[in-house]
Design a protein around this motif. Structure first.
Motif, PDB file in Angstrom:
ATOM      1  N   ARG A 206      48.378  57.992  29.928  1.00 19.85           N
ATOM      2  CA  ARG A 206      47.307  57.070  29.562  1.00 19.85           C
ATOM      3  C   ARG A 206      47.244  56.914  28.052  1.00 19.85           C
ATOM      4  NH1 ARG A 206      42.300  57.641  27.780  1.00 19.85           N
ATOM      5  NH2 ARG A 206      40.881  55.909  28.104  1.00 19.85           N
ATOM      6  N   ARG A 207      47.343  58.023  27.328  1.00 21.94           N
ATOM      7  CA  ARG A 207      47.306  57.954  25.860  1.00 21.94           C
ATOM      8  C   ARG A 207      48.473  57.139  25.308  1.00 21.94           C
ATOM      9  NH1 ARG A 207      46.952  63.961  24.397  1.00 21.94           N
ATOM     10  NH2 ARG A 207      46.972  64.236  26.603  1.00 21.94           N
ATOM     11  N   ARG A 208      49.630  57.280  25.925  1.00 17.64           N
ATOM     12  CA  ARG A 208      50.788  56.506  25.466  1.00 17.64           C
ATOM     13  C   ARG A 208      50.579  55.017  25.729  1.00 17.64           C
ATOM     14  NH1 ARG A 208      57.181  57.243  26.084  1.00 17.64           N
ATOM     15  NH2 ARG A 208      57.655  55.320  24.983  1.00 17.64           N
ATOM     16  N   ALA A 209      50.016  54.687  26.900  1.00 17.63           N
ATOM     17  CA  ALA A 209      49.744  53.280  27.220  1.00 17.63           C
ATOM     18  C   ALA A 209      48.756  52.693  26.215  1.00 17.63           C
ATOM     19  CB  ALA A 209      49.211  53.145  28.642  1.00 17.63           C
TER      20      ALA A 209
ATOM     21  N   THR B 288      51.225  43.393  26.679  1.00 20.97           N
ATOM     22  CA  THR B 288      49.938  43.997  26.312  1.00 20.97           C
ATOM     23  C   THR B 288      49.025  44.075  27.524  1.00 20.97           C
ATOM     24  OG1 THR B 288      50.145  43.173  24.054  1.00 20.97           O
ATOM     25  CG2 THR B 288      47.946  43.801  24.779  1.00 20.97           C
ATOM     26  N   LEU B 289      48.992  43.002  28.308  1.00 19.73           N
ATOM     27  CA  LEU B 289      48.197  42.996  29.531  1.00 19.73           C
ATOM     28  C   LEU B 289      48.659  44.107  30.477  1.00 19.73           C
ATOM     29  CD1 LEU B 289      46.157  41.565  31.447  1.00 19.73           C
ATOM     30  CD2 LEU B 289      48.105  40.238  32.257  1.00 19.73           C
ATOM     31  N   THR B 290      49.956  44.255  30.610  1.00 17.27           N
ATOM     32  CA  THR B 290      50.516  45.290  31.481  1.00 17.27           C
ATOM     33  C   THR B 290      50.150  46.683  30.980  1.00 17.27           C
ATOM     34  OG1 THR B 290      52.345  43.808  31.971  1.00 17.27           O
ATOM     35  CG2 THR B 290      52.650  46.119  32.539  1.00 17.27           C
TER      36      THR B 290
ATOM     37  N   GLU C  18      46.753  51.655  31.338  1.00 21.82           N
ATOM     38  CA  GLU C  18      45.686  52.519  30.831  1.00 21.82           C
ATOM     39  C   GLU C  18      44.596  52.698  31.894  1.00 21.82           C
ATOM     40  OE1 GLU C  18      42.194  52.501  27.436  1.00 21.82           O
ATOM     41  OE2 GLU C  18      43.710  50.932  27.418  1.00 21.82           O
ATOM     42  N   ARG C  19      44.180  51.603  32.505  1.00 22.66           N
ATOM     43  CA  ARG C  19      43.145  51.671  33.543  1.00 22.66           C
ATOM     44  C   ARG C  19      43.633  52.449  34.760  1.00 22.66           C
ATOM     45  NH1 ARG C  19      42.252  45.439  32.825  1.00 22.66           N
ATOM     46  NH2 ARG C  19      40.997  45.463  30.943  1.00 22.66           N
ATOM     47  N   TYR C  20      44.892  52.230  35.125  1.00 28.06           N
ATOM     48  CA  TYR C  20      45.472  52.913  36.282  1.00 28.06           C
ATOM     49  C   TYR C  20      45.457  54.429  36.080  1.00 28.06           C
ATOM     50  CZ  TYR C  20      48.943  54.462  39.659  1.00 28.06           C
ATOM     51  OH  TYR C  20      49.591  55.125  40.662  1.00 28.06           O
ATOM     52  N   TYR C  21      45.931  54.876  34.933  1.00 30.01           N
ATOM     53  CA  TYR C  21      45.983  56.316  34.686  1.00 30.01           C
ATOM     54  C   TYR C  21      44.587  56.917  34.557  1.00 30.01           C
ATOM     55  CZ  TYR C  21      50.982  55.750  34.238  1.00 30.01           C
ATOM     56  OH  TYR C  21      52.291  55.468  34.500  1.00 30.01           O
TER      57      TYR C  21
ATOM     58  N   VAL D 122      39.505  40.998  33.829  1.00 27.84           N
ATOM     59  CA  VAL D 122      39.640  39.551  33.731  1.00 27.84           C
ATOM     60  C   VAL D 122      40.242  39.061  35.038  1.00 27.84           C
ATOM     61  CG1 VAL D 122      40.737  37.650  32.517  1.00 27.84           C
ATOM     62  CG2 VAL D 122      39.969  39.658  31.255  1.00 27.84           C
ATOM     63  N   SER D 123      39.537  38.180  35.689  1.00 32.13           N
ATOM     64  CA  SER D 123      40.019  37.628  36.948  1.00 32.13           C
ATOM     65  C   SER D 123      40.772  36.339  36.680  1.00 32.13           C
ATOM     66  CB  SER D 123      38.825  37.337  37.869  1.00 32.13           C
ATOM     67  OG  SER D 123      39.248  36.590  38.984  1.00 32.13           O
ATOM     68  N   PRO D 124      41.901  36.131  37.347  1.00 30.71           N
ATOM     69  CA  PRO D 124      42.626  34.879  37.150  1.00 30.71           C
ATOM     70  C   PRO D 124      41.847  33.679  37.674  1.00 30.71           C
ATOM     71  CG  PRO D 124      43.659  36.193  38.866  1.00 30.71           C
ATOM     72  CD  PRO D 124      42.567  37.031  38.264  1.00 30.71           C
ATOM     73  N   TRP D 125      40.791  33.914  38.465  1.00 29.83           N
ATOM     74  CA  TRP D 125      40.004  32.826  39.029  1.00 29.83           C
ATOM     75  C   TRP D 125      38.789  32.486  38.193  1.00 29.83           C
ATOM     76  CZ3 TRP D 125      42.163  36.724  41.907  1.00 29.83           C
ATOM     77  CH2 TRP D 125      43.221  36.328  42.709  1.00 29.83           C
ATOM     78  N   ARG D 126      38.576  33.210  37.118  1.00 28.74           N
ATOM     79  CA  ARG D 126      37.420  32.950  36.252  1.00 28.74           C
ATOM     80  C   ARG D 126      37.906  32.343  34.951  1.00 28.74           C
ATOM     81  NH1 ARG D 126      32.704  37.121  36.195  1.00 28.74           N
ATOM     82  NH2 ARG D 126      32.320  35.790  34.457  1.00 28.74           N
ATOM     83  N   ALA D 127      37.359  31.231  34.600  1.00 30.53           N
ATOM     84  CA  ALA D 127      37.763  30.563  33.364  1.00 30.53           C
ATOM     85  C   ALA D 127      37.087  31.170  32.143  1.00 30.53           C
ATOM     86  CB  ALA D 127      37.427  29.081  33.445  1.00 30.53           C
ATOM     87  N   ASP D 128      35.987  31.864  32.341  1.00 30.13           N
ATOM     88  CA  ASP D 128      35.221  32.374  31.199  1.00 30.13           C
ATOM     89  C   ASP D 128      35.615  33.782  30.780  1.00 30.13           C
ATOM     90  OD1 ASP D 128      34.242  33.489  33.508  1.00 30.13           O
ATOM     91  OD2 ASP D 128      32.161  33.449  32.858  1.00 30.13           O
TER      92      ASP D 128
END
Length: 91
Positions: free
Chosen positions: A3-6, A23-25, A30-33, A81-87
């Motif tokens: 996680r720290r490395r991510a 960066t998104l990945t 980070e969230r996964y770990y 961030v949801s791909p279905w939300r524009a905001d």
């Protein structure tokens, strides 16, 4: 450790516009770990409760796990961030 490395890799990549997808990945990693760490802690709490042998210890472990998972879920809703939300992220 992972996680720290991510986190470190994401910090280094965020200033480079060509690295938007990596960066998104890395943020996902980070969230996964962090989630994996929290789940492992919950299992350890369950094992401690079983070792204690009392119903009271079981209830305490369940309430700690529920409180932590509820807080983690609220954090995910606020920061994801949801791909279905524009905001963008929910606020």
């Amino acid at each position: 450790m992972m996680r720290r490395r991510a986190v470190a890799d994401a910090e280094g990549a965020k200033d480079e516009s060509a690295w938007a997808y990596p960066t998104l990945t890395l943020k996902w990693a980070e969230r996964y770990y962090a989630s994996e760490r929290d789940l492992a802690a919950a299992v350890l709490d369950d094992i401690d409760a079983l070792a204690a042998g009392g119903a009271r210890a079981s209830r305490a472990a369940r309430s700690r796990r529920t409180a932590g998972s509820t807080a983690a879920a609220a954090h995910r809703r606020r920061t994801s961030v949801s791909p279905w939300r524009a905001d963008g992220p929910a606020r």
